[in-house]
Scaffold this motif. Structure first.
Motif, PDB file in Angstrom:
ATOM      1  N   SER A 112      49.373  59.673  -3.543  1.00 52.84           N
ATOM      2  CA  SER A 112      48.718  59.383  -4.495  1.00 52.84           C
ATOM      3  C   SER A 112      47.312  59.105  -4.670  1.00 52.84           C
ATOM      4  CB  SER A 112      49.401  58.907  -5.645  1.00 52.84           C
ATOM      5  OG  SER A 112      50.527  59.323  -5.972  1.00 52.84           O
ATOM      6  N   TYR A 113      46.980  58.023  -3.701  1.00 54.05           N
ATOM      7  CA  TYR A 113      45.467  57.754  -3.560  1.00 54.05           C
ATOM      8  C   TYR A 113      44.657  58.875  -2.740  1.00 54.05           C
ATOM      9  CZ  TYR A 113      41.264  55.500  -2.632  1.00 54.05           C
ATOM     10  OH  TYR A 113      39.866  55.104  -2.561  1.00 54.05           O
ATOM     11  N   ALA A 114      45.301  59.275  -1.928  1.00 53.95           N
ATOM     12  CA  ALA A 114      44.756  60.486  -0.975  1.00 53.95           C
ATOM     13  C   ALA A 114      44.710  61.584  -1.866  1.00 53.95           C
ATOM     14  CB  ALA A 114      45.541  60.669   0.342  1.00 53.95           C
ATOM     15  N   GLU A 115      45.593  62.036  -2.618  1.00 58.74           N
ATOM     16  CA  GLU A 115      45.313  63.397  -3.366  1.00 58.74           C
ATOM     17  C   GLU A 115      44.349  63.128  -4.486  1.00 58.74           C
ATOM     18  OE1 GLU A 115      49.835  65.209  -2.986  1.00 58.74           O
ATOM     19  OE2 GLU A 115      49.351  63.695  -4.668  1.00 58.74           O
ATOM     20  N   ASP A 116      44.052  61.779  -4.994  1.00 60.59           N
ATOM     21  CA  ASP A 116      43.196  61.561  -5.951  1.00 60.59           C
ATOM     22  C   ASP A 116      41.504  61.694  -5.225  1.00 60.59           C
ATOM     23  OD1 ASP A 116      44.912  61.780  -7.673  1.00 60.59           O
ATOM     24  OD2 ASP A 116      45.045  59.524  -8.091  1.00 60.59           O
ATOM     25  N   THR A 117      41.693  61.112  -4.013  1.00 59.69           N
ATOM     26  CA  THR A 117      40.367  60.570  -3.496  1.00 59.69           C
ATOM     27  C   THR A 117      39.943  61.398  -2.525  1.00 59.69           C
ATOM     28  OG1 THR A 117      40.893  58.386  -3.936  1.00 59.69           O
ATOM     29  CG2 THR A 117      39.085  58.589  -2.498  1.00 59.69           C
ATOM     30  N   LEU A 118      40.862  61.958  -1.629  1.00 57.19           N
ATOM     31  CA  LEU A 118      40.212  62.711  -0.417  1.00 57.19           C
ATOM     32  C   LEU A 118      40.510  64.158  -0.503  1.00 57.19           C
ATOM     33  CD1 LEU A 118      41.875  60.520   2.300  1.00 57.19           C
ATOM     34  CD2 LEU A 118      39.716  60.308   1.423  1.00 57.19           C
ATOM     35  N   ALA A 119      41.373  64.634  -1.549  1.00 57.43           N
ATOM     36  CA  ALA A 119      41.233  66.173  -1.613  1.00 57.43           C
ATOM     37  C   ALA A 119      40.132  66.984  -1.728  1.00 57.43           C
ATOM     38  CB  ALA A 119      42.301  66.350  -2.946  1.00 57.43           C
ATOM     39  N   SER A 120      39.146  66.251  -2.510  1.00 54.69           N
ATOM     40  CA  SER A 120      37.601  67.166  -2.486  1.00 54.69           C
ATOM     41  C   SER A 120      37.078  67.188  -1.119  1.00 54.69           C
ATOM     42  CB  SER A 120      36.752  66.269  -3.552  1.00 54.69           C
ATOM     43  OG  SER A 120      36.419  65.020  -2.818  1.00 54.69           O
ATOM     44  N   ALA A 121      37.609  66.474   0.016  1.00 58.04           N
ATOM     45  CA  ALA A 121      36.845  66.661   1.211  1.00 58.04           C
ATOM     46  C   ALA A 121      37.931  67.353   2.256  1.00 58.04           C
ATOM     47  CB  ALA A 121      36.846  65.007   1.862  1.00 58.04           C
ATOM     48  N   GLY A 122      38.884  67.903   1.404  1.00 55.33           N
ATOM     49  CA  GLY A 122      39.933  68.807   2.290  1.00 55.33           C
ATOM     50  C   GLY A 122      41.048  68.277   2.639  1.00 55.33           C
ATOM     51  N   TRP A 123      41.557  67.061   2.355  1.00 54.61           N
ATOM     52  CA  TRP A 123      42.684  66.356   2.752  1.00 54.61           C
ATOM     53  C   TRP A 123      43.724  67.137   2.029  1.00 54.61           C
ATOM     54  CZ3 TRP A 123      46.586  64.133   0.546  1.00 54.61           C
ATOM     55  CH2 TRP A 123      47.772  63.532   1.437  1.00 54.61           C
ATOM     56  N   SER A 124      44.938  67.411   2.658  1.00 53.04           N
ATOM     57  CA  SER A 124      46.076  67.779   2.144  1.00 53.04           C
ATOM     58  C   SER A 124      47.217  67.073   2.965  1.00 53.04           C
ATOM     59  CB  SER A 124      46.277  69.381   2.059  1.00 53.04           C
ATOM     60  OG  SER A 124      46.454  69.607   3.514  1.00 53.04           O
ATOM     61  N   VAL A 125      48.289  67.177   2.476  1.00 54.35           N
ATOM     62  CA  VAL A 125      49.594  66.312   2.825  1.00 54.35           C
ATOM     63  C   VAL A 125      50.073  66.984   4.117  1.00 54.35           C
ATOM     64  CG1 VAL A 125      51.457  67.408   1.531  1.00 54.35           C
ATOM     65  CG2 VAL A 125      51.738  65.069   2.284  1.00 54.35           C
ATOM     66  N   GLY A 126      49.750  68.244   4.209  1.00 57.61           N
ATOM     67  CA  GLY A 126      50.038  68.779   5.594  1.00 57.61           C
ATOM     68  C   GLY A 126      51.599  68.710   5.602  1.00 57.61           C
ATOM     69  N   LYS A 127      51.930  68.360   6.960  1.00 50.64           N
ATOM     70  CA  LYS A 127      53.581  68.348   7.456  1.00 50.64           C
ATOM     71  C   LYS A 127      54.268  67.154   6.868  1.00 50.64           C
ATOM     72  CE  LYS A 127      52.078  67.425  11.869  1.00 50.64           C
ATOM     73  NZ  LYS A 127      52.130  67.611  13.145  1.00 50.64           N
ATOM     74  N   HIS A 128      53.525  66.126   6.066  1.00 48.00           N
ATOM     75  CA  HIS A 128      54.013  65.038   5.868  1.00 48.00           C
ATOM     76  C   HIS A 128      54.570  64.790   4.517  1.00 48.00           C
ATOM     77  CE1 HIS A 128      52.467  63.355   9.445  1.00 48.00           C
ATOM     78  NE2 HIS A 128      51.100  63.908   9.353  1.00 48.00           N
ATOM     79  N   ARG A 129      55.647  66.075   3.932  1.00 53.33           N
ATOM     80  CA  ARG A 129      56.120  65.954   2.591  1.00 53.33           C
ATOM     81  C   ARG A 129      57.178  64.930   2.428  1.00 53.33           C
ATOM     82  NH1 ARG A 129      53.135  69.771   1.278  1.00 53.33           N
ATOM     83  NH2 ARG A 129      52.805  71.557   2.232  1.00 53.33           N
TER      84      ARG A 129
END
Length: 195
Positions: free
Chosen positions: A178-195
């Motif tokens: 949740s933190y990464a989706e809220d904070t890093l998504a704008s920099a191109g982060w996605s969950v990738g293979k770590h579902r």
């Protein structure tokens, strides 16, 4: 989907004190450790190594987590990027600074001292390692040898974790995700293979 499923905590009574300590420190038990628990001596050894590296020493917990984040980004491990960004926030790093870490060089949010450490993390995190003598000349302007050892220890610990979690496609827990989706998504982060 994880390539090797983590064990459930109720099945790990022999590791209860260790897992309770991790949960107290981090707020949850990472799936990476629950997967390592399939080999109890490994998870115990890992915990014994990780504890002093990640605790504040001569360096702040915030700087250690930013070093881990940049090193993990260089290695491409999205699981570790989510964890380290979440941990950097817990250590007091502002969301704006965590978002800017991808381009720390021109950012006024980072001091020259932090940039020297992050530059080492970025170049040591890639394969093959791109660290040169210039990195150490710059580091020595801001850090003594004991502090440099702490920086390299963080990078090295995450070298193991990046390979562990990316190879096993470790499932990402809700808090860091949740933190990464809220904070890093704008920099191109996605969950990738770590579902």
């Amino acid at each position: 989907m994880a390539r090797v499923e983590p064990l459930e905590r109720p099945d790990l009574s022999e590791l209860k004190p260790l897992l309770d300590a991790v949960e107290h420190s981090v707020g949850f038990v990472p799936n990476s450790m629950l997967t390592m628990a399939r080999w109890p001596v490994l998870v115990r050894g890992f915990a014994a190594l990780a504890k002093p590296i990640l605790e504040p020493g001569r360096l702040s917990r915030e700087l250690k987590q930013l070093v881990a984040l940049v090193s993990s980004a260089a290695a491409g491990c999205r699981y570790c990027q989510a964890h380290t960004s979440h941990s950097a926030a817990q250590a007091g790093s502002a969301a704006e600074k965590i978002q800017a870490v991808w381009e720390f060089e021109p950012s006024p949010l980072f001091s020259p001292r932090e940039k020297a450490a992050l530059r080492l993390a970025k170049d040591a995190g890639v394969t093959p390692n791109q660290v040169e003598e210039e990195h150490f000349k710059e580091l020595r302007r801001y850090f003594d040898d004991d502090e440099i050892v702490e920086i390299v220890a963080v990078i090295s610990l995450f070298g193991f974790l990046n390979r562990w979690n990316d190879t096993l496609a470790t499932s990402l827990e809700n808090g860091p995700r949740s933190y990464a989706e809220d904070t890093l998504a704008s920099a191109g982060w996605s969950v990738g293979k770590h579902r």
